[in-house]
Design a protein around this motif. Structure first.
Motif, short mmCIF file in Angstrom:
data_model
loop_
_atom_site.label_atom_id
_atom_site.label_comp_id
_atom_site.label_asym_id
_atom_site.label_seq_id
_atom_site.Cartn_x
_atom_site.Cartn_y
_atom_site.Cartn_z
N GLY A 139 0.78 -1.23 0.00
CA GLY A 139 0.00 0.00 0.00
C GLY A 139 0.81 1.27 0.00
N PHE A 140 2.12 1.17 -0.21
CA PHE A 140 2.97 2.36 -0.14
C PHE A 140 2.57 3.39 -1.20
N THR A 141 2.39 2.93 -2.45
CA THR A 141 2.05 3.89 -3.52
C THR A 141 0.66 4.48 -3.31
N LYS A 142 -0.25 3.67 -2.81
CA LYS A 142 -1.60 4.17 -2.56
C LYS A 142 -1.57 5.23 -1.46
N HIS A 143 -0.79 4.98 -0.41
CA HIS A 143 -0.67 5.96 0.68
C HIS A 143 0.01 7.24 0.19
N MET A 144 0.99 7.07 -0.68
CA MET A 144 1.67 8.23 -1.25
C MET A 144 0.68 9.07 -2.05
N TYR A 145 -0.15 8.39 -2.84
CA TYR A 145 -1.17 9.08 -3.63
C TYR A 145 -2.17 9.80 -2.73
N LEU A 146 -2.64 9.12 -1.69
CA LEU A 146 -3.62 9.73 -0.78
C LEU A 146 -3.03 10.94 -0.06
N ASN A 147 -1.77 10.85 0.35
CA ASN A 147 -1.11 12.00 0.98
C ASN A 147 -1.01 13.16 0.00
N ASP A 148 -0.68 12.84 -1.25
CA ASP A 148 -0.59 13.84 -2.30
C ASP A 148 -1.96 14.52 -2.51
N LEU A 149 -2.99 13.72 -2.57
CA LEU A 149 -4.35 14.25 -2.78
C LEU A 149 -4.80 15.10 -1.59
N ASN A 150 -4.50 14.67 -0.39
CA ASN A 150 -4.86 15.46 0.80
C ASN A 150 -4.12 16.79 0.84
N LYS A 151 -2.85 16.78 0.44
CA LYS A 151 -2.07 18.02 0.38
C LYS A 151 -2.65 18.98 -0.65
N ILE A 152 -3.03 18.44 -1.80
CA ILE A 152 -3.66 19.26 -2.86
C ILE A 152 -4.94 19.89 -2.32
N LYS A 153 -5.76 19.09 -1.67
CA LYS A 153 -7.03 19.59 -1.14
C LYS A 153 -6.80 20.67 -0.08
N SER A 154 -5.85 20.45 0.78
CA SER A 154 -5.53 21.42 1.83
C SER A 154 -5.03 22.73 1.22
N ASP A 155 -4.11 22.63 0.26
CA ASP A 155 -3.55 23.83 -0.37
C ASP A 155 -4.64 24.61 -1.11
N PHE A 156 -5.46 23.92 -1.89
CA PHE A 156 -6.48 24.62 -2.65
C PHE A 156 -7.58 25.18 -1.77
N SER A 157 -7.82 24.57 -0.61
CA SER A 157 -8.77 25.16 0.34
C SER A 157 -8.24 26.51 0.82
N ASN A 158 -6.94 26.57 1.09
CA ASN A 158 -6.34 27.84 1.51
C ASN A 158 -6.38 28.88 0.39
N TYR A 159 -6.12 28.44 -0.84
CA TYR A 159 -6.16 29.38 -1.97
C TYR A 159 -7.57 29.95 -2.15
N ILE A 160 -8.57 29.10 -1.99
CA ILE A 160 -9.95 29.56 -2.15
C ILE A 160 -10.31 30.52 -1.02
N LYS A 161 -9.83 30.27 0.18
CA LYS A 161 -10.07 31.21 1.29
C LYS A 161 -9.49 32.58 0.96
N ASN A 162 -8.34 32.58 0.26
CA ASN A 162 -7.72 33.86 -0.11
C ASN A 162 -8.49 34.60 -1.19
N ILE A 163 -9.19 33.88 -2.04
CA ILE A 163 -9.88 34.57 -3.16
C ILE A 163 -11.36 34.83 -2.89
N ILE A 164 -11.88 34.39 -1.77
CA ILE A 164 -13.31 34.61 -1.48
C ILE A 164 -13.66 36.09 -1.54
N GLN A 165 -12.77 36.94 -1.04
CA GLN A 165 -13.05 38.37 -0.96
C GLN A 165 -13.09 39.06 -2.32
N ILE A 166 -12.55 38.41 -3.36
CA ILE A 166 -12.53 39.08 -4.68
C ILE A 166 -13.53 38.47 -5.67
#
Length: 187
Positions: free
Chosen positions: A3-30
């Protein structure tokens, strides 16, 4: 390591989701008075172009990995959702696309405040975008934009079992000199 590659993928996906949540928080005001998912995607691509590019590249990478498994009659591992689906599935995106939030946002909308916030975000993001662009341009200047015929042979040598660590380092250093799609996908 099952399951190493699957866990690596899931960590990657969670990081993407976390980062884009922050980006969307930054653009809500505009956001404009009337907005939808397409306008959110447009603003994200405008103020976070390289981050969106990385998301698209990761999507292509995981899709390619899945396509390689299909001819071998193996179970598809990743099934990565499209970038737009990832953005749509975020909690913050669901919240701001809800009817109640949109109605409330439209009632409290102030065009001057929106323009002011857009200028602030532009001042914050432009230096970062330019810095990344300069790094990419410098790397492209150092690399040759040709695709020599021996690249396939070098990549094949790298993956052989008999190739020593020293040879792999040499091949890696040699491939580093070229800027083309084959080399990018190899790395």
């Amino acid at each position: 390591m099952p399951g190493f590659t699957k866990h690596m993928y899931l960590n990657d996906l969670n990081k993407i989701k976390s980062d884009f949540s922050n980006y969307i928080k930054n653009i809500i005001q505009i956001l404009s008075e009337e907005y939808n998912l397409d306008s959110i995607m447009y603003i994200l691509e405008k103020y976070y172009p390289y981050e969106c590019q990385i998301l698209n590249e990761k999507y292509d990478y995981y899709c390619l990995k899945d396509k390689k498994l299909i001819p071998l009659n193996k179970k598809v591992r990743y099934l990565m959702p499209k970038p737009k689906s990832i953005i749509r599935g975020l909690k913050i995106t669901k919240k701001i696309l809800s009817k109640t939030y949109k109605d409330n946002y439209a009632l409290n909308f102030d065009k001057n405040l929106q323009l002011e916030n857009e200028e602030l975000l532009k001042k914050e993001r432009e230096p970062k975008i330019n810095k990344i662009k300069e790094k990419i341009d410098k790397a492209k200047l150092k690399a040759q934009e040709v695709e020599p015929s021996f690249l396939d042979e070098l990549m094949g040598l790298y993956e052989r079992k008999r190739t020593t660590q020293k040879d792999k380092v040499y091949i890696f250093k040699e491939l580093e000199k070229y800027y083309c799609l084959k080399v990018i996908s190899f790395f």
